[in-house]
Write a protein that holds these residues in place. Structure first.
Motif, PDB file in Angstrom:
ATOM      1  N   ASP A 405       8.035 -13.011   0.646  1.00 47.66           N
ATOM      2  CA  ASP A 405       9.101 -12.317  -0.081  1.00 47.66           C
ATOM      3  C   ASP A 405       8.898 -10.804  -0.154  1.00 47.66           C
ATOM      4  O   ASP A 405       9.775 -10.088  -0.628  1.00 47.66           O
ATOM      5  N   VAL A 406       7.742 -10.315   0.275  1.00 45.68           N
ATOM      6  CA  VAL A 406       7.478  -8.880   0.255  1.00 45.68           C
ATOM      7  C   VAL A 406       8.110  -8.248   1.495  1.00 45.68           C
ATOM      8  O   VAL A 406       7.748  -8.569   2.624  1.00 45.68           O
ATOM      9  N   GLU A 407       9.063  -7.346   1.268  1.00 48.24           N
ATOM     10  CA  GLU A 407       9.840  -6.776   2.360  1.00 48.24           C
ATOM     11  C   GLU A 407       9.323  -5.431   2.847  1.00 48.24           C
ATOM     12  O   GLU A 407       9.545  -5.055   3.997  1.00 48.24           O
ATOM     13  N   ALA A 408       8.652  -4.693   1.980  1.00 48.60           N
ATOM     14  CA  ALA A 408       8.126  -3.371   2.358  1.00 48.60           C
ATOM     15  C   ALA A 408       7.099  -2.960   1.319  1.00 48.60           C
ATOM     16  O   ALA A 408       7.035  -3.527   0.223  1.00 48.60           O
ATOM     17  N   GLY A 409       6.277  -1.971   1.678  1.00 49.08           N
ATOM     18  CA  GLY A 409       5.269  -1.505   0.737  1.00 49.08           C
ATOM     19  C   GLY A 409       4.985  -0.031   0.908  1.00 49.08           C
ATOM     20  O   GLY A 409       5.113   0.522   2.015  1.00 49.08           O
ATOM     21  N   TYR A 410       4.603   0.614  -0.208  1.00 48.45           N
ATOM     22  CA  TYR A 410       4.315   2.047  -0.212  1.00 48.45           C
ATOM     23  C   TYR A 410       3.083   2.284  -1.095  1.00 48.45           C
ATOM     24  O   TYR A 410       2.837   1.545  -2.048  1.00 48.45           O
ATOM     25  N   VAL A 411       2.340   3.325  -0.783  1.00 49.26           N
ATOM     26  CA  VAL A 411       1.127   3.642  -1.534  1.00 49.26           C
ATOM     27  C   VAL A 411       1.229   5.065  -2.076  1.00 49.26           C
ATOM     28  O   VAL A 411       1.603   5.989  -1.338  1.00 49.26           O
ATOM     29  N   VAL A 412       0.913   5.229  -3.346  1.00 50.56           N
ATOM     30  CA  VAL A 412       0.881   6.552  -3.973  1.00 50.56           C
ATOM     31  C   VAL A 412      -0.482   6.721  -4.631  1.00 50.56           C
ATOM     32  O   VAL A 412      -0.871   5.903  -5.477  1.00 50.56           O
ATOM     33  N   ARG A 413      -1.215   7.751  -4.239  1.00 47.41           N
ATOM     34  CA  ARG A 413      -2.515   8.046  -4.843  1.00 47.41           C
ATOM     35  C   ARG A 413      -2.369   9.206  -5.825  1.00 47.41           C
ATOM     36  O   ARG A 413      -1.684  10.183  -5.526  1.00 47.41           O
ATOM     37  N   MET A 414      -3.038   9.084  -6.964  1.00 46.95           N
ATOM     38  CA  MET A 414      -2.971  10.117  -7.985  1.00 46.95           C
ATOM     39  C   MET A 414      -4.386  10.497  -8.417  1.00 46.95           C
ATOM     40  O   MET A 414      -5.000   9.818  -9.227  1.00 46.95           O
ATOM     41  N   PRO A 415      -4.927  11.582  -7.839  1.00 48.87           N
ATOM     42  CA  PRO A 415      -6.274  11.994  -8.249  1.00 48.87           C
ATOM     43  C   PRO A 415      -6.272  12.582  -9.650  1.00 48.87           C
ATOM     44  O   PRO A 415      -5.259  13.071 -10.147  1.00 48.87           O
TER      45      PRO A 415
END
Length: 515
Positions: A405-415
């Protein structure tokens, strides 16, 4: 609530800004942009330097392919009246949604209301375990933990050993990477201030007899609804920056402040790197929300060795979000779910569609898998594809979403998301603070990272407001924001054991990290 203003208010005519020389504001997050807006309103020349390409700091809204992500989740609820007024001065009422507050704990394949509700918790735990938890709570009434200075001791004293093991231990250790027995009670004193097994029963009864609109008497962790900008918190800061520019100020993006130049005991200029070119911007005052460590290292002539050592000894906890697109019916009604299962690394899961339908797309929602890390560790350095795969696997492990069911993914890093309170942080902050007060009094640290204090968005903004008033002639002690009783989440500012709480919005004291 009466806000703790100093009786000496800002003068009608700015006293601290020399015509022609701007106030340089380092950082385009809540503190920096609040300061810039108030300065621009007063007619002061102001230049904002933001090293990123996105405004808002950790209160930004990240956009990827039309999806919007709130990094960490930001409920717009405050007891500080000037902050509430500021929000509605920047955004019209129609840009705010009134959202229901809902969050639960996922543990042992079941969902538990948070704050803990007695009936729900006992039903999920079963009769035998419920009785054990009740007896455990009664036992700590008679024999409280020996050490109430730790997070473990603080929570156990309010909930008992068994509920602590079920609902608190794993999550807090995920967030901070160490045992809860090594964390300071300050963290619990502000995060669950006013909460206990008794209050979990009493609060709904008390609220039913009082005004639900009397926010000054309500425990923050127990609020039932909050305001939220329909396109996320970044909407507030993008609009604020537009207003700064409209008032004659300047906002520079991708502009890194590299050096704060001092002459005759004052800051006189800031060197800026932008697009490969370096420029020296004259400054009458410098308001800094850059990390306190970086500010200390940026000074020319350099600060003394002991100040540099103090800066090097301040640390941060970092943060990343893996945002996964799924069908809307695979989401959940909560703003977020705390994941207390030790079987997965994820600490909390946001449902961005529950924050605002404007963050997601029709028929789809986006689940934000939140991981608490140290910059440079295994998760931080993992590729985006591998992190998306990890998040997808962990959604399946806890039974929330099938991988198909997972159609897309994104990653956000916050130092540098969270200042770390280790056993010497306070002394280190004091060394740096005293040096700037004595040798560069027109350099003004503000906000969470700028002061190395775990301020919420509203408290960060308030430090900026008071700093601008100080530039205009007032004498506020901004370091007392979030320390004095008026800033606490409960009226008397006391912890569960009756002692004074250290701050109203602290991060924990952590043990020293090896190396």
């Amino acid at each position: 609530m009466a806000t703790p203003h100093n009786p000496e208010t800002a003068a009608d005519t700015p006293q601290g800004v020399r015509a022609g020389d701007p106030v340089v504001v380092i950082g385009g997050g809540p503190a920096g942009l609040t300061a810039a807006y108030r300065l621009a309103q007063a007619g002061d020349p102001v230049v904002v330097l933001e090293q990123d390409t996105v405004l808002g700091g950790i209160s930004r809204t990240v956009e990827r392919d039309g999806w919007r992500f709130d990094i960490g989740g930001h409920r717009f609820f405050t007891k500080v009246v000037p902050v509430e007024e500021f929000w509605h001065e920047i955004l019209p009422d129609e840009d705010f949604l009134l959202r229901p507050r809902m969050s639960r704990i996922f543990y042992g394949d079941k969902y538990y209301d948070y704050p803990i509700k007695l009936g729900n918790a006992l039903s999920n735990l079963g009769v035998v375990e419920a009785v054990r938890c009740g007896l455990s709570f009664l036992w700590v009434r008679v024999r409280p933990p020996k050490d109430l200075s730790t997070l473990e001791g603080y929570i156990v004293s309010n909930y008992g050993w068994r509920l602590y093991q079920h609902f608190f231990k794993t999550y807090n250790e995920k967030v901070w990477g160490v045992s809860a027995s090594e964390l300071s009670a300050d963290w619990g004193a502000q995060r669950i201030k006013g909460m206990s097994l008794w209050n979990a029963v009493w609060e709904p009864i008390r609220s039913s007899f009082g005004s639900r609109r009397d926010k000054s008497k309500q425990v923050t962790s127990l609020i039932e609804e909050f305001q939220y900008p329909k396109y996320g918190p970044g909407m507030m800061w993008e609009r604020c920056a537009e207003k700064v520019v409209g008032l004659g100020g300047e906002v520079r993006m991708a502009a890194s402040a590299t050096t704060v130049h001092l002459e005759d005991g004052r800051a006189v200029a800031v060197s800026v790197d932008q697009g490969g070119a370096t420029e020296r911007v004259p400054a009458e005052h410098v308001i800094s929300s850059m990390p306190f460590t970086a500010l200390a290292r940026s000074v020319d002539p350099p600060v003394p060795a002991e100040v540099l050592r103090a800066a090097a000894d301040l640390h941060y906890r970092d943060f990343l979000t893996v945002a996964l697109v799924v069908p809307a019916d695979r989401g959940f009604p909560d703003n977020w779910i705390y994941i207390h299962s030790p079987d997965v690394k994820v600490g909390r899961i946001q449902n961005f569609g529950s924050w605002s339908p404007f963050l997601v797309k029709d028929g789809r929602t986006c689940l934000g898998m939140e991981y608490f890390v140290f910059e440079g560790d295994e998760l931080w350095t993992m590729s985006d594809d591998d992190l998306v795969a990890l998040g997808t696997k962990e959604l399946a492990t806890i039974g929330l979403v099938d991988p198909s069911d997972v159609e897309a993914g994104y990653v956000v890093r916050m130092p540098k998301a969270y200042p770390v309170y280790d056993d010497s942080y306070h002394d280190n902050v004091e060394v740096i603070r005293r040096w700037f007060e004595e040798h560069a009094p027109n350099v003004h640290p503000v906000g969470r990272n700028g002061m190395h204090k775990y301020n919420n968005q509203d408290h960060s903004m308030y430090t900026a407001m008071l700093t601008v008033e100080n530039i205009h002639g007032a004498h506020h002690d901004i370091w007392s924001v979030n320390v004095e009783e008026e800033y606490h989440e409960t009226a008397d500012g006391r912890t569960g054991d009756g002692s004074r709480a250290a701050t109203g919005r602290d991060a924990p004291v952590l043990p020293r990290r090896a190396g």
